[in-house]
Design a protein around this motif. Structure first.
Motif, PDB file in Angstrom:
ATOM      1  N   TYR A 293      24.031  38.614  29.372  1.00  0.00           N
ATOM      2  CA  TYR A 293      24.974  38.600  30.506  1.00  0.00           C
ATOM      3  C   TYR A 293      24.928  37.512  31.463  1.00  0.00           C
ATOM      4  O   TYR A 293      23.747  37.115  32.186  1.00  0.00           O
ATOM      5  N   VAL A 294      26.063  36.947  32.004  1.00  0.00           N
ATOM      6  CA  VAL A 294      26.002  35.733  32.937  1.00  0.00           C
ATOM      7  C   VAL A 294      26.968  36.202  34.088  1.00  0.00           C
ATOM      8  O   VAL A 294      27.875  36.928  33.715  1.00  0.00           O
ATOM      9  N   PRO A 295      26.838  35.781  35.219  1.00  0.00           N
ATOM     10  CA  PRO A 295      27.502  36.006  36.381  1.00  0.00           C
ATOM     11  C   PRO A 295      29.224  35.634  35.914  1.00  0.00           C
ATOM     12  O   PRO A 295      29.331  34.598  35.282  1.00  0.00           O
ATOM     13  N   ALA A 296      30.263  36.479  36.280  1.00  0.00           N
ATOM     14  CA  ALA A 296      31.608  36.120  36.145  1.00  0.00           C
ATOM     15  C   ALA A 296      32.044  35.039  37.256  1.00  0.00           C
ATOM     16  O   ALA A 296      31.665  34.971  38.121  1.00  0.00           O
ATOM     17  N   GLU A 297      32.882  33.998  36.805  1.00  0.00           N
ATOM     18  CA  GLU A 297      33.333  33.182  37.440  1.00  0.00           C
ATOM     19  C   GLU A 297      34.546  33.731  38.105  1.00  0.00           C
ATOM     20  O   GLU A 297      35.086  34.582  37.805  1.00  0.00           O
ATOM     21  N   GLN A 298      34.907  33.062  39.351  1.00  0.00           N
ATOM     22  CA  GLN A 298      35.837  33.361  40.283  1.00  0.00           C
ATOM     23  C   GLN A 298      37.291  33.513  39.191  1.00  0.00           C
ATOM     24  O   GLN A 298      38.204  34.407  39.348  1.00  0.00           O
TER      25      GLN A 298
ATOM     26  N   TRP B 176      43.842  46.748  51.611  1.00  0.00           N
ATOM     27  CA  TRP B 176      43.591  45.373  51.909  1.00  0.00           C
ATOM     28  C   TRP B 176      43.108  44.448  50.927  1.00  0.00           C
ATOM     29  O   TRP B 176      43.316  43.328  50.586  1.00  0.00           O
ATOM     30  N   PRO B 177      41.889  45.018  50.369  1.00  0.00           N
ATOM     31  CA  PRO B 177      41.192  44.064  49.495  1.00  0.00           C
ATOM     32  C   PRO B 177      42.048  43.934  48.233  1.00  0.00           C
ATOM     33  O   PRO B 177      41.844  42.721  47.526  1.00  0.00           O
ATOM     34  N   MET B 178      42.808  44.672  47.921  1.00  0.00           N
ATOM     35  CA  MET B 178      43.764  44.386  46.820  1.00  0.00           C
ATOM     36  C   MET B 178      44.748  43.106  46.944  1.00  0.00           C
ATOM     37  O   MET B 178      45.369  42.571  45.966  1.00  0.00           O
ATOM     38  N   PHE B 179      44.920  43.024  48.032  1.00  0.00           N
ATOM     39  CA  PHE B 179      45.784  41.659  48.424  1.00  0.00           C
ATOM     40  C   PHE B 179      44.936  40.281  48.550  1.00  0.00           C
ATOM     41  O   PHE B 179      45.509  39.426  49.076  1.00  0.00           O
ATOM     42  N   ARG B 180      43.723  40.268  48.588  1.00  0.00           N
ATOM     43  CA  ARG B 180      42.815  39.321  48.974  1.00  0.00           C
ATOM     44  C   ARG B 180      42.328  38.541  47.631  1.00  0.00           C
ATOM     45  O   ARG B 180      41.554  37.614  47.842  1.00  0.00           O
ATOM     46  N   GLY B 181      42.956  38.834  46.460  1.00  0.00           N
ATOM     47  CA  GLY B 181      42.635  37.885  45.282  1.00  0.00           C
ATOM     48  C   GLY B 181      41.387  38.738  44.541  1.00  0.00           C
ATOM     49  O   GLY B 181      40.671  39.360  45.119  1.00  0.00           O
ATOM     50  N   GLY B 182      41.602  38.370  43.243  1.00  0.00           N
ATOM     51  CA  GLY B 182      40.507  38.619  42.315  1.00  0.00           C
ATOM     52  C   GLY B 182      39.075  38.782  42.764  1.00  0.00           C
ATOM     53  O   GLY B 182      38.639  37.469  43.419  1.00  0.00           O
ATOM     54  N   GLY B 183      38.072  39.580  42.452  1.00  0.00           N
ATOM     55  CA  GLY B 183      36.842  39.255  42.389  1.00  0.00           C
ATOM     56  C   GLY B 183      36.226  40.217  43.509  1.00  0.00           C
ATOM     57  O   GLY B 183      34.856  39.711  44.024  1.00  0.00           O
ATOM     58  N   LEU B 184      36.930  40.924  44.379  1.00  0.00           N
ATOM     59  CA  LEU B 184      36.231  42.001  45.268  1.00  0.00           C
ATOM     60  C   LEU B 184      36.184  43.129  45.082  1.00  0.00           C
ATOM     61  O   LEU B 184      36.707  43.873  44.079  1.00  0.00           O
TER      62      LEU B 184
ATOM     63  N   VAL C  34      37.602  46.703  40.874  1.00  0.00           N
ATOM     64  CA  VAL C  34      37.699  45.378  40.946  1.00  0.00           C
ATOM     65  C   VAL C  34      38.903  44.885  41.230  1.00  0.00           C
ATOM     66  O   VAL C  34      39.881  45.043  40.476  1.00  0.00           O
ATOM     67  N   THR C  35      39.072  44.005  42.339  1.00  0.00           N
ATOM     68  CA  THR C  35      40.438  43.334  42.566  1.00  0.00           C
ATOM     69  C   THR C  35      40.680  42.260  41.502  1.00  0.00           C
ATOM     70  O   THR C  35      39.810  41.747  41.048  1.00  0.00           O
ATOM     71  N   SER C  36      41.773  42.075  41.367  1.00  0.00           N
ATOM     72  CA  SER C  36      42.245  40.991  40.405  1.00  0.00           C
ATOM     73  C   SER C  36      43.695  40.370  40.879  1.00  0.00           C
ATOM     74  O   SER C  36      44.282  40.757  41.915  1.00  0.00           O
ATOM     75  N   GLY C  37      43.821  39.293  40.030  1.00  0.00           N
ATOM     76  CA  GLY C  37      44.932  38.454  40.315  1.00  0.00           C
ATOM     77  C   GLY C  37      44.933  37.480  41.569  1.00  0.00           C
ATOM     78  O   GLY C  37      43.966  37.673  42.190  1.00  0.00           O
ATOM     79  N   PRO C  38      45.839  36.706  41.778  1.00  0.00           N
ATOM     80  CA  PRO C  38      45.756  35.741  42.814  1.00  0.00           C
ATOM     81  C   PRO C  38      46.079  36.382  44.191  1.00  0.00           C
ATOM     82  O   PRO C  38      46.515  37.584  44.323  1.00  0.00           O
ATOM     83  N   PRO C  39      45.444  35.863  45.234  1.00  0.00           N
ATOM     84  CA  PRO C  39      45.889  36.267  46.645  1.00  0.00           C
ATOM     85  C   PRO C  39      47.237  36.842  46.675  1.00  0.00           C
ATOM     86  O   PRO C  39      48.168  35.909  46.473  1.00  0.00           O
TER      87      PRO C  39
END
Length: 200
Positions: free
Chosen positions: A6-11, A67-75, A90-95
DNA sequence: CTTTCGATCCGT
DNA sequence: CGGATCGAAAGG
């Protein structure tokens, strides 16, 4: 699958829309690094939530909770449900997109002893077989809300090599509206799934 | 303010 | 199947 695979996921990985990210999260590693060592597990069950979905917290637009759902993926998006349990997303999509993927079940890999202690049970089968259970087992709470999954205490790792997995899409559970949508994804026949796990 | 109710879990 | 137990969201 070995830990070394396993490797860290990219943004970039998190920028796809939730219904596409959710099945991709199956087989990925959810890991939390605590002072007492790592706790981790392989994701076997997820659910996708989008802005236009009546079952989604983001359906009515941005609020103090989602609010985290609106800050873009990876949170991490962690919220309290029924006044008792935490749920990890896991949040997803663009901000601005208002999307997230609920992680519903995990196959425990590291830190089994800590998980058993946190959960107060012995059967490994039930440690992380539900969104509330896995948060309790991992020690995930709202203090992790909004933290980055790329560099925080909680991280998401993807398989170095894409492995062929039998992922099934079905209906989500525990919701009243949006039942028709097939936005629940499971690793077929995994013994680590939550309750309410069959096909459909 | 007050009321409502939920992306759940566990014991019965 | 119901109770636990909290707080965000919505309504007045």
């Amino acid at each position: 699958m070995k830990l070394e695979e396993y490797v860290p996921a990219e943004q970039e990985f998190f920028l796809r829309t939730a219904p596409l990210l959710a099945p991709r999260l199956i087989g990925c590693l959810l890991q939390r690094n605590t002072d007492s060592g790592p706790v981790s597990g392989v994701i076997v069950e997820t659910e996708a939530y989008t802005r236009d979905d009546p079952a989604s917290h983001s359906f009515g637009g941005r609020t103090g909770r989602n609010w985290p759902m609106f800050r873009g993926g990876g949170l991490a998006y962690v919220y309290l449900i029924y006044g008792v349990h935490n749920c990890f997303n896991v949040t997803s999509g663009p901000p601005g997109s208002g999307e997230a993927v609920l992680v519903r079940a995990v196959r425990p890999l590291q830190g089994l002893e800590m998980m058993r202690r946190n959960r107060g049970i012995r059967e490994d089968r039930n440690l992380c077989s539900g969104p509330g259970k896995l948060c309790r087992a991992f020690g995930i709470d709202r203090g992790h809300n909004g933290t980055s999954l790329l560099e925080g205490e909680i991280r998401l790792l993807v398989p170095r090599r894409e492995e062929p997995l039998d992922v099934t899409a079905g209906r989500r559970v525990g919701i009243s509206r949006g039942r028709e949508l097939n936005r629940r994804f499971t690793l077929r026949d995994s013994p680590w799934l939550s309750r309410g796990s069959s096909g459909s």
